[in-house]
Scaffold this active site. Structure first.
Site, PDB file in Angstrom:
ATOM      1  N   ASP A  54      59.482  53.409  92.848  1.00  0.00           N
ATOM      2  CA  ASP A  54      58.525  53.767  91.806  1.00  0.00           C
ATOM      3  C   ASP A  54      57.780  55.063  92.139  1.00  0.00           C
ATOM      4  O   ASP A  54      57.488  55.867  91.253  1.00  0.00           O
ATOM      5  CB  ASP A  54      57.513  52.637  91.601  1.00  0.00           C
ATOM      6  CG  ASP A  54      58.135  51.428  90.921  1.00  0.00           C
ATOM      7  OD1 ASP A  54      59.195  51.580  90.292  1.00  0.00           O
ATOM      8  OD2 ASP A  54      57.557  50.326  91.022  1.00  0.00           O
ATOM      9  N   ASP A 124      48.097  55.097  86.740  1.00  0.00           N
ATOM     10  CA  ASP A 124      46.662  54.859  86.763  1.00  0.00           C
ATOM     11  C   ASP A 124      45.845  56.028  87.301  1.00  0.00           C
ATOM     12  O   ASP A 124      46.356  56.934  87.965  1.00  0.00           O
ATOM     13  CB  ASP A 124      46.335  53.611  87.589  1.00  0.00           C
ATOM     14  CG  ASP A 124      47.013  53.598  88.959  1.00  0.00           C
ATOM     15  OD1 ASP A 124      47.097  54.673  89.580  1.00  0.00           O
ATOM     16  OD2 ASP A 124      47.458  52.524  89.402  1.00  0.00           O
ATOM     17  N   ASP A 157      34.038  49.160  95.370  1.00  0.00           N
ATOM     18  CA  ASP A 157      34.820  50.138  96.122  1.00  0.00           C
ATOM     19  C   ASP A 157      35.371  51.218  95.193  1.00  0.00           C
ATOM     20  O   ASP A 157      35.809  52.271  95.645  1.00  0.00           O
ATOM     21  CB  ASP A 157      35.992  49.451  96.828  1.00  0.00           C
ATOM     22  CG  ASP A 157      35.557  48.711  98.082  1.00  0.00           C
ATOM     23  OD1 ASP A 157      34.358  48.738  98.398  1.00  0.00           O
ATOM     24  OD2 ASP A 157      36.426  48.118  98.753  1.00  0.00           O
TER      25      ASP A 157
END
Length: 270
Positions: A54, A124, A157
């Site tokens: 990927d 993302d 985070d």
């Protein structure tokens, strides 16, 4: 038809033989084929064979989308969600392209704007604390606004903004939902939020998401498809929208997202 081959250079010995197989078969059928060494080599191509995992596909996905180059992935990585074929079906992949009897699956992308620059993500955007050097931070404070309305203030985070394609990646590991590829939606997922009410939020991909830093004493970092792309200072603002380009993947007629999901995530059902 003009085709190209892009492969993970970390596995040259394993991929060279397969690259030659593809080139030989395509050339025998009258299709032009060249090895893609840099992004400019993508110019003028119709189809790109990508050999790798990927990460290898993500490396060239945005550049292919910008040029209208279709991708067919052959998995030589680990999970391989984005790859249509496994190595043992290499010949089937070439035959599918040559026949033209394939289906095009369009995957939406994120357009990320910060500091006067634009970035494009198939998987993302991650806004996160810095974890190195003098800028090491324990938590970050971020405000997320969708279409002008505050969704939440996050002490965490970081946060992940994911496409349906990326919903099976980092977002899933952080507790986000899986989105089917055809959904016109994105998902915002907090990472290790210091709150009981901070949860993933699925929202329309026609919306405008703005992420603001709050009292950031140290610079934060943001990553596009897994690669650090810059730092964000206090009062920094990132804007996320649906990109005006999409990645086109070549798939076979019997491709089924949920079947692949069961296999790739090793989920077994009766």
């Amino acid at each position: 038809m003009k085709t190209g081959i892009y492969f993970n250079k970390n596995y040259i010995s394993a991929n060279r033989e397969n690259v030659e197989k593809i080139k030989s078969k395509l050339s025998a059928c009258g299709a032009e084929c060249r090895i893609v060494e840099c992004f400019k080599d993508l110019n003028g191509l119709d189809v790109l064979f990508v050999l790798g995992g990927d990460g290898t596909i993500l490396t060239v996905a945005s550049e292919c989308a910008a040029r209208g180059v279709k991708i067919i992935g052959i998995n030589y990585g680990h999970v391989g969600f984005l790859a249509e074929f496994e190595p043992e079906k290499l010949n089937e992949a070439v035959d599918l392209v040559l026949s033209g009897n394939y289906i095009i699956q369009k995957r939406n992308m994120l357009k990320v704007e910060y500091g006067g620059k634009s970035f494009y993500a198939l998987n993302d955007l991650v806004v996160q604390r810095s974890t190195y050097g003098e800028n090491f931070a324990n938590t970050v404070h971020l405000r997320a606004e969708i279409d002008g309305t505050t969704v939440d203030n996050f002490s965490s985070d970081g946060i992940i903004v994911s496409t349906p394609t990326g919903s099976t990646a980092y977002s899933l590991s952080a507790g986000g939902s899986i989105l089917a590829p055809e959904l016109n939606a994105f998902i915002l997922t907090p990472v290790c939020a210091h709150s009981l009410h901070s949860r993933p939020v699925v929202f329309s991909d026609s919306s405008v998401l703005k992420i603001r830093t709050i009292n950031a004493k140290l610079p934060l970092v943001f990553a596009i498809d897994g690669k650090i792309s810059g730092e964000i200072r206090d009062n920094g603002l990132i804007t996320v929208t649906k990109a005006d380009r999409a990645v086109e993947f070549i798939t076979s007629a019997d491709n089924n997202f949920f079947n692949k999901l069961l296999i790739k995530l090793s989920i077994w059902s009766k």
